[in-house]
Design a protein around this motif. Structure first.
Motif, PDB file in Angstrom:
ATOM      1  N   ALA A   3       0.828  -1.210   0.000  1.00 20.05           N
ATOM      2  CA  ALA A   3       0.000   0.000   0.000  1.00 20.05           C
ATOM      3  C   ALA A   3       0.861   1.259   0.000  1.00 20.05           C
ATOM      4  CB  ALA A   3      -0.925   0.002   1.208  1.00 20.05           C
ATOM      5  N   ALA A   4       2.045   1.167   0.601  1.00 18.98           N
ATOM      6  CA  ALA A   4       2.942   2.319   0.686  1.00 18.98           C
ATOM      7  C   ALA A   4       3.787   2.514  -0.570  1.00 18.98           C
ATOM      8  CB  ALA A   4       3.853   2.175   1.901  1.00 18.98           C
ATOM      9  N   SER A   5       3.580   1.666  -1.595  1.00 23.02           N
ATOM     10  CA  SER A   5       4.384   1.755  -2.819  1.00 23.02           C
ATOM     11  C   SER A   5       3.838   2.772  -3.817  1.00 23.02           C
ATOM     12  CB  SER A   5       4.442   0.378  -3.495  1.00 23.02           C
ATOM     13  OG  SER A   5       5.015  -0.595  -2.646  1.00 23.02           O
ATOM     14  N   LEU A   6       2.803   3.509  -3.447  1.00 22.81           N
ATOM     15  CA  LEU A   6       2.176   4.477  -4.354  1.00 22.81           C
ATOM     16  C   LEU A   6       3.187   5.511  -4.844  1.00 22.81           C
ATOM     17  CD1 LEU A   6      -0.593   5.451  -5.517  1.00 22.81           C
ATOM     18  CD2 LEU A   6      -0.729   6.977  -3.539  1.00 22.81           C
ATOM     19  N   LYS A   7       3.211   5.724  -6.168  1.00 22.73           N
ATOM     20  CA  LYS A   7       4.085   6.719  -6.782  1.00 22.73           C
ATOM     21  C   LYS A   7       3.285   7.600  -7.732  1.00 22.73           C
ATOM     22  CE  LYS A   7       8.174   3.735  -6.627  1.00 22.73           C
ATOM     23  NZ  LYS A   7       9.210   3.058  -7.431  1.00 22.73           N
ATOM     24  N   SER A   8       3.883   8.718  -8.120  1.00 24.41           N
ATOM     25  CA  SER A   8       3.201   9.663  -9.014  1.00 24.41           C
ATOM     26  C   SER A   8       2.786   9.003 -10.322  1.00 24.41           C
ATOM     27  CB  SER A   8       4.103  10.865  -9.306  1.00 24.41           C
ATOM     28  OG  SER A   8       4.360  11.593  -8.127  1.00 24.41           O
TER      29      SER A   8
END
Length: 244
Positions: A3-8
């Protein structure tokens, strides 16, 4: 990925996919709010641009420039194979219900004769509301709902709400329909003409600015009634359905 791997780049791709589906500006804004909440929780606020204009998301239109009303004929409805889904669509058409309200509808509870009472657990914002039963078509639809659902909701006994929602979406897509929220617009516009005696602005009726004081009061009273029946609190929201 976590879940914390979100990128632009993920946000850009997701927004682009939504825009390709021609999702409304209002829905896009709601989804962007959810993305920003996610980014905040994982301490990555900067991966989502602060301004929706960065993604080419237009400002939400609060006064309709053209009608979004959608009718649903008996022949069109016949393309729906699931009786529960077909009944939910009929209720959306006849009473201006939201999709979730129609699917969760329990006729044995809601039908009070000359009035429908919607439970807070069915409605957006958790507000109970009442809708008058005024026409023969509405009564016929309710009678069919009783026959299909009995004492239960328009969700088959073996299914959960989310299961029936997916079935609804599948059936509607297979029948070639889209934007069934347009049934709610059509209800609002029919109701406006019934209450005022003239078409609403977005359907070719007079603009509010051209009305004399007496007709302007009729217009306002009608809009307040429609707002309540649709589950809103503000008269102003009716401009989305009726124009101004």
């Amino acid at each position: 990925m976590r879940a914390a791997s979100l990128k632009s780049k993920h946000v850009d791709a997701l927004v682009a996919s939504w825009q390709a589906k021609e999702i409304s500006a209002g829905t896009l804004k709601n989804r962007m709010a959810a993305l920003r909440w996610w980014a905040e929780k994982i301490n990555k606020r900067n991966v989502v641009a602060r301004d929706n204009a960065h993604y080419g998301i237009a400002a939400r239109q609060f006064v309709a420039a053209e009608s979004k009303a959608q009718e649903l004929s008996a022949n069109a409805l016949a393309r729906i194979k699931d009786d529960y889904v077909k009944m939910a669509l009929e209720l959306q058409r006849e009473f201006g219900l939201r999709r979730e309200e129609a699917i969760k509808f329990v006729p044995a509870y809601a039908d009070r004769g000359d009035m429908l009472v919607l439970k807070p657990t069915w409605t957006k914002g958790g507000r109970e509301r009442e809708i008058p039963v005024r026409t023969a078509a509405q009564r016929e639809a309710l009678n069919r709902a009783h026959q299909i659902a009995g004492k239960e909701s328009l969700i088959p006994a073996a299914l959960r709400y989310v299961d029936q929602l997916r079935r609804y979406e599948h059936q509607v897509a297979n029948a070639g329909f889209s934007n069934m929220h347009g049934l709610r617009h059509a209800y609002a516009q029919r109701r406006y003409e019934e209450l005022t005696g003239w078409l609403c602005p977005v359907a070719g009726g007079p603009k509010a600015a051209t009305l004399d004081p007496e007709r302007r009061q009729v217009d306002r009273d009608a809009r307040l009634t429609i707002s309540r029946e649709l589950g809103h609190e503000r008269e102003g929201i009716t401009a989305v359905y009726l124009g101004r």
